[in-house]
Write a protein that holds these residues in place. Structure first.
Motif, PDB file in Angstrom:
ATOM      1  N   MET A   1      -2.757  20.203 -11.244  1.00  0.00           N
ATOM      2  CA  MET A   1      -2.635  18.882 -11.863  1.00  0.00           C
ATOM      3  C   MET A   1      -1.692  18.887 -13.073  1.00  0.00           C
ATOM      4  SD  MET A   1      -4.453  16.997  -9.985  1.00  0.00           S
ATOM      5  CE  MET A   1      -4.558  15.517 -10.987  1.00  0.00           C
ATOM      6  N   PHE A   2      -1.006  20.044 -13.310  1.00  0.00           N
ATOM      7  CA  PHE A   2      -0.096  20.075 -14.445  1.00  0.00           C
ATOM      8  C   PHE A   2       1.128  19.186 -14.232  1.00  0.00           C
ATOM      9  CE2 PHE A   2      -2.461  24.004 -15.206  1.00  0.00           C
ATOM     10  CZ  PHE A   2      -2.748  23.858 -16.555  1.00  0.00           C
ATOM     11  N   LYS A   3       1.381  18.822 -12.960  1.00  0.00           N
ATOM     12  CA  LYS A   3       2.536  17.957 -12.727  1.00  0.00           C
ATOM     13  C   LYS A   3       2.315  16.550 -13.245  1.00  0.00           C
ATOM     14  CE  LYS A   3       0.991  16.997  -8.021  1.00  0.00           C
ATOM     15  NZ  LYS A   3       1.356  17.107  -6.599  1.00  0.00           N
ATOM     16  N   PHE A   4       1.067  16.206 -13.561  1.00  0.00           N
ATOM     17  CA  PHE A   4       0.766  14.904 -14.160  1.00  0.00           C
ATOM     18  C   PHE A   4       0.736  14.986 -15.683  1.00  0.00           C
ATOM     19  CE2 PHE A   4      -1.563  14.432 -10.018  1.00  0.00           C
ATOM     20  CZ  PHE A   4      -0.557  13.685  -9.446  1.00  0.00           C
ATOM     21  N   LYS A   5       1.245  16.077 -16.228  1.00  0.00           N
ATOM     22  CA  LYS A   5       1.231  16.260 -17.672  1.00  0.00           C
ATOM     23  C   LYS A   5       2.040  15.147 -18.344  1.00  0.00           C
ATOM     24  CE  LYS A   5       2.453  19.580 -21.272  1.00  0.00           C
ATOM     25  NZ  LYS A   5       3.057  20.901 -21.545  1.00  0.00           N
ATOM     26  N   HIS A1219       2.365  10.826   7.171  1.00  0.00           N
ATOM     27  CA  HIS A1219       1.753   9.563   6.766  1.00  0.00           C
ATOM     28  C   HIS A1219       1.152   9.712   5.388  1.00  0.00           C
ATOM     29  CE1 HIS A1219       1.294   7.263  10.808  1.00  0.00           C
ATOM     30  NE2 HIS A1219       2.477   7.812  10.681  1.00  0.00           N
ATOM     31  N   LYS A1220       1.405   8.699   4.580  1.00  0.00           N
ATOM     32  CA  LYS A1220       0.886   8.667   3.218  1.00  0.00           C
ATOM     33  C   LYS A1220       0.346   7.272   2.963  1.00  0.00           C
ATOM     34  CE  LYS A1220       5.032   9.719   2.118  1.00  0.00           C
ATOM     35  NZ  LYS A1220       5.523  10.240   3.412  1.00  0.00           N
ATOM     36  N   VAL A1221      -0.518   7.166   2.002  1.00  0.00           N
ATOM     37  CA  VAL A1221      -1.046   5.867   1.620  1.00  0.00           C
ATOM     38  C   VAL A1221      -0.719   5.633   0.152  1.00  0.00           C
ATOM     39  CG1 VAL A1221      -3.338   6.814   1.111  1.00  0.00           C
ATOM     40  CG2 VAL A1221      -3.071   4.351   1.513  1.00  0.00           C
ATOM     41  N   LEU A1222      -0.139   4.475  -0.113  1.00  0.00           N
ATOM     42  CA  LEU A1222       0.204   4.054  -1.477  1.00  0.00           C
ATOM     43  C   LEU A1222      -0.840   3.042  -1.934  1.00  0.00           C
ATOM     44  CD1 LEU A1222       2.054   3.635  -3.976  1.00  0.00           C
ATOM     45  CD2 LEU A1222       3.325   1.963  -2.616  1.00  0.00           C
ATOM     46  N   ILE A1223      -1.544   3.374  -2.994  1.00  0.00           N
ATOM     47  CA  ILE A1223      -2.557   2.482  -3.573  1.00  0.00           C
ATOM     48  C   ILE A1223      -2.002   1.976  -4.892  1.00  0.00           C
ATOM     49  CG2 ILE A1223      -4.899   2.284  -4.465  1.00  0.00           C
ATOM     50  CD1 ILE A1223      -5.755   4.402  -2.507  1.00  0.00           C
ATOM     51  N   GLN A1236      -6.094  13.978   4.407  1.00  0.00           N
ATOM     52  CA  GLN A1236      -6.913  14.668   3.407  1.00  0.00           C
ATOM     53  C   GLN A1236      -7.122  13.844   2.144  1.00  0.00           C
ATOM     54  OE1 GLN A1236      -4.090  15.866   4.698  1.00  0.00           O
ATOM     55  NE2 GLN A1236      -4.576  17.737   5.855  1.00  0.00           N
ATOM     56  N   LEU A1237      -6.320  12.793   1.959  1.00  0.00           N
ATOM     57  CA  LEU A1237      -6.355  11.986   0.730  1.00  0.00           C
ATOM     58  C   LEU A1237      -6.109  12.868  -0.492  1.00  0.00           C
ATOM     59  CD1 LEU A1237      -9.247   9.395   1.266  1.00  0.00           C
ATOM     60  CD2 LEU A1237      -6.787   9.020   1.374  1.00  0.00           C
ATOM     61  N   LYS A1238      -5.134  13.762  -0.371  1.00  0.00           N
ATOM     62  CA  LYS A1238      -4.755  14.636  -1.473  1.00  0.00           C
ATOM     63  C   LYS A1238      -3.719  13.922  -2.330  1.00  0.00           C
ATOM     64  CE  LYS A1238      -2.675  19.132  -2.447  1.00  0.00           C
ATOM     65  NZ  LYS A1238      -2.083  20.362  -1.857  1.00  0.00           N
ATOM     66  N   PRO A1239      -3.908  13.862  -3.662  1.00  0.00           N
ATOM     67  CA  PRO A1239      -2.922  13.169  -4.500  1.00  0.00           C
ATOM     68  C   PRO A1239      -1.554  13.828  -4.408  1.00  0.00           C
ATOM     69  CG  PRO A1239      -4.950  13.539  -5.718  1.00  0.00           C
ATOM     70  CD  PRO A1239      -5.066  14.333  -4.456  1.00  0.00           C
ATOM     71  N   LEU A1240      -0.536  12.992  -4.182  1.00  0.00           N
ATOM     72  CA  LEU A1240       0.829  13.486  -4.074  1.00  0.00           C
ATOM     73  C   LEU A1240       1.621  13.218  -5.347  1.00  0.00           C
ATOM     74  CD1 LEU A1240       2.940  14.779  -2.202  1.00  0.00           C
ATOM     75  CD2 LEU A1240       3.537  12.488  -1.427  1.00  0.00           C
ATOM     76  N   CYS A1241       1.595  12.000  -5.831  1.00  0.00           N
ATOM     77  CA  CYS A1241       2.265  11.650  -7.084  1.00  0.00           C
ATOM     78  C   CYS A1241       1.731  10.307  -7.552  1.00  0.00           C
ATOM     79  CB  CYS A1241       3.782  11.603  -6.916  1.00  0.00           C
ATOM     80  SG  CYS A1241       4.337  10.410  -5.689  1.00  0.00           S
ATOM     81  N   LYS A1242       2.018   9.982  -8.799  1.00  0.00           N
ATOM     82  CA  LYS A1242       1.586   8.697  -9.341  1.00  0.00           C
ATOM     83  C   LYS A1242       2.499   8.296 -10.490  1.00  0.00           C
ATOM     84  CE  LYS A1242      -1.883  10.435 -12.616  1.00  0.00           C
ATOM     85  NZ  LYS A1242      -3.295  10.366 -13.018  1.00  0.00           N
ATOM     86  N   SER A1287      11.117  -3.967 -11.135  1.00  0.00           N
ATOM     87  CA  SER A1287      11.425  -2.542 -11.224  1.00  0.00           C
ATOM     88  C   SER A1287      11.407  -1.951  -9.825  1.00  0.00           C
ATOM     89  CB  SER A1287      10.429  -1.816 -12.134  1.00  0.00           C
ATOM     90  OG  SER A1287       9.102  -2.111 -11.763  1.00  0.00           O
ATOM     91  N   ILE A1288      12.325  -1.025  -9.572  1.00  0.00           N
ATOM     92  CA  ILE A1288      12.482  -0.403  -8.262  1.00  0.00           C
ATOM     93  C   ILE A1288      12.246   1.094  -8.416  1.00  0.00           C
ATOM     94  CG2 ILE A1288      14.071  -0.024  -6.337  1.00  0.00           C
ATOM     95  CD1 ILE A1288      15.463  -2.594  -7.067  1.00  0.00           C
ATOM     96  N   TYR A1289      11.395   1.643  -7.539  1.00  0.00           N
ATOM     97  CA  TYR A1289      10.995   3.046  -7.599  1.00  0.00           C
ATOM     98  C   TYR A1289      11.327   3.710  -6.262  1.00  0.00           C
ATOM     99  CZ  TYR A1289       8.265   1.210 -11.481  1.00  0.00           C
ATOM    100  OH  TYR A1289       7.874   0.574 -12.632  1.00  0.00           O
ATOM    101  N   ALA A1290      11.839   4.917  -6.344  1.00  0.00           N
ATOM    102  CA  ALA A1290      12.135   5.681  -5.148  1.00  0.00           C
ATOM    103  C   ALA A1290      10.836   6.185  -4.525  1.00  0.00           C
ATOM    104  CB  ALA A1290      13.047   6.864  -5.480  1.00  0.00           C
ATOM    105  N   LEU A1291      10.801   6.234  -3.195  1.00  0.00           N
ATOM    106  CA  LEU A1291       9.645   6.746  -2.465  1.00  0.00           C
ATOM    107  C   LEU A1291      10.028   8.065  -1.786  1.00  0.00           C
ATOM    108  CD1 LEU A1291       8.196   3.514  -0.785  1.00  0.00           C
ATOM    109  CD2 LEU A1291       7.232   4.805  -2.689  1.00  0.00           C
ATOM    110  N   PRO A1292       9.149   9.057  -1.810  1.00  0.00           N
ATOM    111  CA  PRO A1292       7.767   9.001  -2.334  1.00  0.00           C
ATOM    112  C   PRO A1292       7.617   9.557  -3.747  1.00  0.00           C
ATOM    113  CG  PRO A1292       8.017  10.935  -0.988  1.00  0.00           C
ATOM    114  CD  PRO A1292       9.375  10.290  -1.032  1.00  0.00           C
ATOM    115  N   THR A1293       8.727   9.766  -4.464  1.00  0.00           N
ATOM    116  CA  THR A1293       8.639  10.409  -5.779  1.00  0.00           C
ATOM    117  C   THR A1293       8.195   9.453  -6.873  1.00  0.00           C
ATOM    118  OG1 THR A1293      10.981   9.949  -6.172  1.00  0.00           O
ATOM    119  CG2 THR A1293      10.425  12.064  -5.139  1.00  0.00           C
ATOM    120  N   LEU A1294       8.318   8.133  -6.631  1.00  0.00           N
ATOM    121  CA  LEU A1294       7.953   7.101  -7.609  1.00  0.00           C
ATOM    122  C   LEU A1294       8.754   7.229  -8.899  1.00  0.00           C
ATOM    123  CD1 LEU A1294       4.072   6.807  -7.208  1.00  0.00           C
ATOM    124  CD2 LEU A1294       5.836   5.279  -6.345  1.00  0.00           C
ATOM    125  N   ARG A1295      10.010   7.636  -8.781  1.00  0.00           N
ATOM    126  CA  ARG A1295      10.901   7.660  -9.935  1.00  0.00           C
ATOM    127  C   ARG A1295      11.586   6.300 -10.042  1.00  0.00           C
ATOM    128  NH1 ARG A1295      15.010  12.354 -10.245  1.00  0.00           N
ATOM    129  NH2 ARG A1295      15.366  11.250 -12.197  1.00  0.00           N
TER     130      ARG A1295
END
Length: 1525
Positions: A1-5, A1219-1223, A1236-1242, A1287-1295
């Motif tokens: 989870m350090f990538k969410f630092k 397949h991914k799900v964006l919430i 698996q519903l594993k968090p990818l990015c946010k 605002s426009i964000y790239a998928l799936p990195t959400l930058r």
């Protein structure tokens, strides 16, 4: 989870990526659809067949044939009149501020409108008083009739106004005395001027005071004079100028023979008499092809019965054949602005065009029944208020053909003739294979309308009424019988009334592949529609779904359920299923999956899944907290707007409210009586025996009154001194020294309106002499006083007299308990008149002004009050209806234990402001305690305000909260609700409650006084040495107070009952200084969004379903794709349901009845930690594109949304996470892998940006590369936040890629109606009647060309010579417009080096330009009309320089040389060009030699803002000669 630092540094983007972003993303406005908001004028070009509409907001729209549309914006200036210069593609525009503008249609890259010239500032006085305009057929002279009876000439060739009237009032008065024996003294205002249809030298003038004059222009004299017995409203020629008609103020019209002399009237008639009628405001007489006269007039209805109606009557009479006589009074629902006829030839009308406040009507005058035309554009989408919208792209072709077929039945009553407005040419290939796009709008009256948005015209395709299926309280039928007089005919579609508010449509879903429409309403009703070809009697079977089954304690207190009825449907959409949810709350979410013949629907109580083919309930889930069910019946709103206009029940409702007010008034009166149980000390001065009402109610002498006895109305003098500054008690004061001179002039100008009721006579007390030099350069000083009644008064303290300059009332903006009106009627005796300003009473003590700050350089006033209200005022010149948007700042956010026990917050109301200070921003602090500190920094457009609880910093220009800080001790918050005073003064006199409150407060003071007296007595237990200097015998107050006593100040302890609140902000100060020696690096601050607590009285119900989404994805295993339903709630809860047993229905388009077992079970459950509302859920495939349906994500109908399991990709390491799900919640985006519903990015939007999500969409952005076989494509998330930013964000990195300012954050209508499209476009309502389309990508462009042909030889050059009598300068008021960055369409491709005339071609010129349709950004719509889009934040690059050459020709003996810096230019003599195509010069007038012209232009102006300067100011010394036509 350090990538969410937090604050992790993202890699920098290189230059190539930045260039790619600019090519991929760009915000542009495409067009506006619908009816312009607040129209004010209309014009028609009889040669080019174009129509122009002007609005009160300065918007100008030009329409031709369907698909031809141009627009221009005069920047918030109200338009009064519009006139086309026929066949020149030019139009004259008269604005309310007294300016005349010349616009013309030109081309560069696109067909657009440019402003060519603007009238002089010196002509403002005459143009402001303009009553009527008449453009002569030579297109060179404009006649202007004003209110005082003078007629002026405006020369269009040099665009100057002759300030000497060509037809002065004095000449007309002499004519009256000579020919009319002095029957009238003054002709009055010029009501109408019309030119003779054959003889261009003759005009007909109608004056207000019963006078009509036939005038000869070359001779400059009158031919004939006519006088009628009633006031003239309008005149017109007919029968080729042999006759003319007039209409009058008594509702009559008269037909005259133009060759006969005075007062010979052929026909005189009051059509709807003999009783008094309303004025007949305009008349138009035509001769039909069969020879019958057609009289068209507006107004003239019987005053007693129909004074509130708006109608235009068409009367076709035939004296010999009564069967050919036709008479219809077209009855409209809104006010008439103007009307005109479109003629096939002179006096042969084809159509009647009527512009109303809310719609436009075009009537076919050739067909015998006079039917309406079906509008191809300018449709009123707000005929009933729009509640919801849905976009359907790439509609199935078979569905569209059926829809048009069924719609033909609905439009049978419309005219079959071709649309009469055919101007312009559109060059595009009409292909049946072109994709069709539909916009569905759900309305308040229960109707659903289908609009074709494939092109910019947006015609109505089909209309569905759900009210036909329900039992509702019908409105009384106000249609008159055939024998009723006048013969009204209900005309138009606009109808703001609603028979039952439960009918309002909340959600819509359409599948054109299966012809299925789902409609969800306000009372929990969900209807399924499908097509039928046969006429059918419909008997609806109701399926009830109880979302709270088993909860017997729940009691619904909202509206009732909808009751169905049988009805007859001829063809079209037919109800096949009806589901009623209980409780019948409004539908909050809807999703349709036609592949499995099912839909899901949610409310504030839960959701359900319905198979509409079998009419079967698959599942139902309650989302309420079981512990809160008992209280929820009173907290969940029923979603019925209180502002809904209910037809037929307004009288009942008004009577009910009247009785409530009557009872309330009796209760208030009773409460003023002192109850007998209350014991009062007889020795108290406030005892009943000592109270004298006369003394309590008597107002002491507090002011001086001076009355003017010479003027008939006996008005008061405006006091130059001895003003009662305490007319309402003064709470605060502010001094402003050396006031800006322009500000002071404006203030005096606006104050003159306030002092109109005072005497105009000179102040009568004139004793003494004052010897001083009156100099305009003298500094002015102002004293601002804030009063208890919410008023702010401006006093001039430059001299010792201190007169009142201006008064501002903040109470006009708030809902307060008004005092009972004690004004007597006119018949009451004695005839009282309220006189004087002194009024010690206050309607609401919360209005009291606590702090004031004023900046005269930016015309900004900040007013802070007692209830935490902070208002920002700025000047306005135009009358404005103000609807205040409240920005609430919670200083105790997150402190749920705090309970405020003081007064309530201020509630705003809409009001009307004529001119002066206008509220531009309103901030309400919570808790609503009194403001204790205020500071303004106008350089950064911000102010800081503090209370006893904390402070906040506000940017009042953007209406944005920059920061908020609580100053309370967290440990003391629980006790603070009872310790902090509400700061309502104890001495406030509240009107209507003063006696009761004053008695109560008097007793409190009396008891407090007795307590204080007792406390001064030394208790007997306390022993004091008699020799002590502090003994009672030696105490001397004087000696004690003279000796300074040192107090201990090292420590202060906060006491609960202390008067000084330790957290109160006492001072605020702005400064620009060296704060830190080192460079400050900005670190994004992440706000606390992890936790939300549900409050019982919170507006957001935690159980409300916000989104529903169907998808076929890897839900349980990577080996099998399963149909699933995703449900998101307001409390951050996500339910995932697995749907099994629906695959057999995917075989074809038809419905299949199967006996297969259906399974619907809860498969997964997600709870977001921060508990923010879940707005959208999207399942993404390996290409990061949406594969489901719902969540307000529009999809193209032709794309298959689901695929069979046999077509799935081979399972490997890459496809497992394909397949991914964006919430998407209100505060963040988060992507999980499936299954698996594993968090990818946010991405935490609220934590980093401080904004909240409103709408999202997933779009594919494409870019053509150098290789024609390759294209670059990126899948991105597009988000609209609550500040109106895209605002426009790239998928799936959400930058984040780019940020645009799209709509105003205060425009709630635009934010709530925003709809994304699959083609990188979006729609939103910029007003209740207008739909705007924007695009986010400049690359998706399809060819679409518009052409217009006009007579180039007749388009005269505007000559601006040194003979002009005044300088045309750039107004300082509009200087901010020039500073703005020019629009993309207004940028020229090259920098002009000189301004010189061009060689004109000798034949008509066809302008052709390429225009994009709904996919492009070059729309032909000038971006000057883009009032809602802010492109300043977009870093755009242009190929050419940012200066555009002017199309105006300056044909003087000089040339313009532009310096390299773009700021200064000079003139040098040059030879004049050939004058083959120019008009003959006017008669020579002796003038001074020409002077050099100096032109100063700011950096990067637009052509619309450049005014040309002239170096002379020559006043005319003699009357201008007559006009030669």
């Amino acid at each position: 989870m350090f990538k969410f630092k937090l604050n992790r540094k993202q890699p920098e983007e290189n230059e190539a990526r930045r260039r790619l972003q600019k090519e991929l993303f760009g915000l542009n406005k495409v067009c506006d659809r619908g009816f312009p908001s607040r129209p004010s004028a209309i014009a028609y070009d009889y040669e080019l067949k174009l129509i122009a509409i002007g609005t009160h907001t300065g918007e100008i729209r030009i329409y031709g044939q369907p698909g031809f549309q141009l627009s221009y914006n005069l920047e918030s200036t109200s338009i009064r009149k519009i006139i086309f210069l026929n066949n020149l593609a030019r139009l004259l525009v008269l604005t309310l501020d007294g300016y005349l503008h010349l616009l013309e249609i030109n081309h560069s890259n696109t067909l657009r409108i440019d402003r060519i010239c603007t009238s002089n500032e010196n002509d403002e006085t005459i143009l402001k008083n303009t009553q009527t305009l008449c453009l002569l057929r030579n297109n060179l002279n404009l006649l202007i009739g004003v209110n005082n009876g003078n007629i002026y000439s405006f020369n269009i060739e040099n665009f100057t106004l002759n300030t000497i009237p060509i037809i002065p009032t004095e000449v007309i008065e002499k004519t009256i005395v000579e020919y009319c024996s002095g029957r009238i003294v003054h002709p009055g205002a010029v009501q109408s001027i019309v030119q003779h249809p054959i003889n261009d030298d003759k005009i007909l003038i109608g004056y207000k005071n019963t006078l009509i004059v036939h005038w000869d222009l070359p001779l400059n004299s009158h031919d004939r004079t006519y006088i009628y017995k009633q006031e003239v409203e309008s005149v017109c020629w007919y029968n080729q100028g042999m006759n003319f008609a007039t209409c009058h103020s008594n509702g009559s019209y008269a037909l005259w023979d133009a060759k006969k002399q005075l007062n010979i009237v052929e026909t005189e008639k009051i059509p709807y008499g003999p009783y008094p009628c309303t004025p007949m405001t305009k008349i138009c007489v035509k001769v039909m092809r069969n020879g019958d006269p057609l009289i068209i007039f507006s107004g003239g209805l019987p005053r007693s019965s129909y004074a509130n109606k708006h109608s235009i009557s068409c009367l076709g009479e035939n004296e010999h054949n009564s069967d050919r006589t036709r008479h219809v009074a077209f009855d409209f629902t809104t006010e008439i602005i103007d009307f005109f006829t479109i003629d096939r030839s002179r006096d042969d009308p084809e159509s009647l065009v009527v512009l109303l406040n809310e719609e436009i009507i075009v009537i076919d005058l050739i067909t015998d029944t006079w039917p309406l035309y079906h509008l191809p554009y300018l449709n009123s989408i707000h005929a009933s208020p729009v509640i919801c919208t849905t976009l359907v792209y790439n509609v199935n072709k078979e569905f569209y053909k059926k829809l048009l077929n069924y719609a033909s039945v609905q439009f049978e009553d419309y005219s079959d003739r071709k649309w009469p407005i055919t101007g312009g040419e559109i060059n595009h290939i009409i292909d049946d294979t072109q994709e069709k796009h539909l916009l569905l709008t759900g309305h308040e009256d229960g109707s659903v309308q289908f609009w074709n948005i494939t092109n910019i015209s947006m015609p109505l395709v089909y209309k569905l009424k759900t009210s036909d299926y329900f039992q509702i309280e019908q409105a009384p039928n106000d249609d008159v019988d055939e024998e009723t007089w006048p013969p009204f005919r209900k005309t138009g579609l606009y109808d703001p009334y609603c028979d039952d508010p439960r009918l309002a449509i909340q959600k819509l879903a359409l599948c054109t592949n299966t012809d299925t429409l789902i409609v969800a309403g306000t009372a929990g009703q969900v209807l399924t529609f499908q097509f039928t070809d046969e006429p059918t009697d419909v008997n609806i079977t109701t399926t009830t779904v109880n979302l709270l089954e088993g909860c017997e304690s729940f009691v619904w207190k909202g509206h009732e359920e909808m009751k169905t009825k049988s009805t007859f449907i001829s063809s079209g959409f037919l109800v096949t299923s009806f589901v009623q949810l209980y409780p019948p709350a409004a539908i909050s979410a809807l999703a349709l999956c036609s592949d499995i013949r099912s839909y899901a629907v949610g409310t504030a109580h839960g959701f359900t899944i319905i198979n509409y083919q079998q009419n079967r309930i698959l599942s139902a889930k309650c989302t309420l907290d079981p512990n809160a069910i008992e209280n929820l019946s009173t907290t969940i709103p029923s979603s019925i707007g209180h502002s809904t206009l209910i037809r037929g029940r307004s009288l009942k409702k008004s009577l009910r409210e009247s009785f409530r007010r009557f009872r309330k008034g009796r209760t208030i009166k009773k409460s003023t009586i002192i109850p007998p149980t209350q014991r009062i000390d007889e020795n108290s001065p406030l005892s009943p025996t000592n109270i004298h009402l006369e003394e309590i109610t008597r107002v002491p002498i507090e002011q001086i009154i001076v009355i003017d006895l010479i003027t008939d109305t006996w008005p008061l003098y405006h006091l130059p001194y001895l003003n009662s500054i305490h007319a309402s008690p003064v709470i605060c004061t502010t001094l402003v020294y050396n006031v800006n001179k322009e500000f002071y002039k404006k203030l005096l100008n606006y104050a003159s309106v306030q002092f109109e009721d005072y005497s105009d006579r000179k102040w009568p007390i004139t004793g003494g002499e004052i010897n001083h030099i009156i100099d305009d350069t003298q500094e002015k000083h102002l004293l601002l006083t804030g009063h208890e009644d919410g008023s702010v008064q401006f006093w001039n303290i430059t001299n010792i007299s201190m007169p009142l300059v201006y008064k501002l009332k903040t109470s006009d903006y708030f809902q307060i308990e008004q005092a009972p009106n004690d004004d007597v009627d006119e018949e009451t005796w004695p005839p009282f008149r309220k006189t004087g300003l002194y009024d010690p009473y206050c309607d609401d003590p919360r209005l009291a002004i606590q702090k004031l700050v004023l900046c005269t350089n930016t015309d900004t006033l900040i007013v802070a009050g007692t209830a935490g209200q902070v208002l920002t005022f700025q000047f306005t010149d135009e009358p404005t209806d103000v609807n205040i948007t409240t920005t609430t700042v919670n200083l105790l956010e997150g402190c749920e234990s705090f309970v405020w026990k003081g007064h309530e917050e201020m509630k705003t109301k809409s009001t009307f402001i004529s001119s002066g200070f206008l509220v531009t921003s309103f901030v309400q602090l919570y808790p609503p305690a009194a403001i204790s500190a205020l500071a303004l920094c106008s350089d950064i457009r911000s102010y800081a305000v503090g209370t006893a609880h904390g402070f906040t910093i506000i940017n009042y220009q953007q209406n944005r909260i920059l920061s908020a800080k609580c100053t309370l001790d967290p440990n003391a918050i629980e006790n603070l609700s009872t310790t902090i005073p509400s700061s309502i003064g104890h001495s406030t006199l509240i009107r209507g409650r003063s006696l009761k409150k004053s008695l109560r407060e008097s007793f409190r003071r009396f008891r407090k006084g007795r307590t204080i007296k007792k406390s001064t007595i030394i208790p007997p237990t306390q022993r004091i040495d008699e020799n002590s200097p502090l003994s009672p015998t030696n105490i001397h107050l004087e000696e004690i107070t003279r000796v300074p006593i040192e107090r201990q100040v090292e420590f202060r302890e906060f006491k609960q009952n202390d008067d000084q609140i330790i957290s109160m902000v006492r001072c605020l100060y702005f400064a620009k200084t060296y704060l830190n020696s080192e460079e400050i690096t900005r670190v994004p601050i992440e706000r606390q969004v992890e936790f939300r607590e549900f409050k019982q009285n919170d507006d957001q119900i935690i159980s409300m379903v916000r989104c529903l989404y169907f998808a076929k994805t890897y839900l349980n295993s990577v080996n099998d794709r399963t149909h699933s339903l995703w449900v998101g709630t307001n409390g951050g809860h996500v339910y995932v349901y697995s749907l099994i047993g629906f695959e057999s229905q995917l075989t074809n388009r038809a419905s299949i009845a199967t006996d297969q077992t259906y399974t619907c079970s809860l498969a997964k459950e997600i709870r977001l930690k921060h508990k923010a509302p879940v707005l959208s859920i999207v399942v993404l495939d390996s290409l990061n594109q949406s594969i489901g349906q719902g969540s307000n994500i529009p999809l193209k109908e032709s794309i298959s949304l689901t695929t069979d399991a046999s077509n799935t990709l081979t399972i490997n390491a890459e496809n497992i996470t394909s397949h991914k799900v964006l919430i998407c919640s209100e505060e963040q985006f988060k992507i999980f892998t499936l299954p698996q519903l594993k968090p990818l990015c946010k991405y935490k939007l609220t934590a980093t940006e401080g904004t909240r999500v409103r709408k999202i969409n997933v779009n594919q952005f494409t870019l053509k590369t150098d290789n024609p076989n390759e294209i670059h494509s990126e899948s991105c998330l597009v988000c609209l936040d609550n500040m109106g930013q895209i605002s426009i964000y790239a998928l799936p990195t959400l930058r984040r890629q780019i940020l645009f300012n799209c709509v105003k954050p205060t425009d709630i209508l635009a934010l709530s109606s925003f709809q994304f499209t699959p083609s990188v476009h979006a729609f939103y309502l910029q007003s209740s009647s207008e739909l705007s389309e924007i695009t986010f990508s400049p690359q998706i462009i399809l060819p679409y060309s518009m052409t217009i042909t006009y007579d180039k030889l007749q388009r005269k050059t505007i000559l601006r010579s040194s003979e002009d009598k005044s300088n045309i300068q750039i107004k300082s008021v509009k200087s901010n417009r020039i500073d703005q960055t020019p629009s993309k369409d207004s940028i020229s491709s090259s920098l002009p080096q000189s301004i010189e005339s061009k060689t004109e071609p000798e034949e008509p010129v066809t302008i052709k330009t390429v225009k994009s349709d709904h996919y492009g950004n070059n729309s032909g719509i000038s971006t000057n009309s883009d009032s809602a889009i802010d492109l300043n934040s977009v870093n755009m690059t242009h190929d050419g320089p940012l200066f555009q050459s002017t199309p105006i020709k300056v044909e003087i003996e000089s040339s313009v040389t532009v310096s390299s810096n773009g700021h200064d230019c000079s003139l040098s003599p040059v030879s004049q060009k050939s004058s083959k195509t120019t008009a003959a010069p006017p008669p020579p007038v002796p003038v001074k030699p020409p002077k050099p012209i100096s032109v100063k232009v700011r950096q990067a102006p637009t052509i619309n803002d450049v005014h040309y300067h002239n170096g002379t100011n020559n006043q005319a010394t003699q009357q201008t000669p007559a006009i030669h036509t």
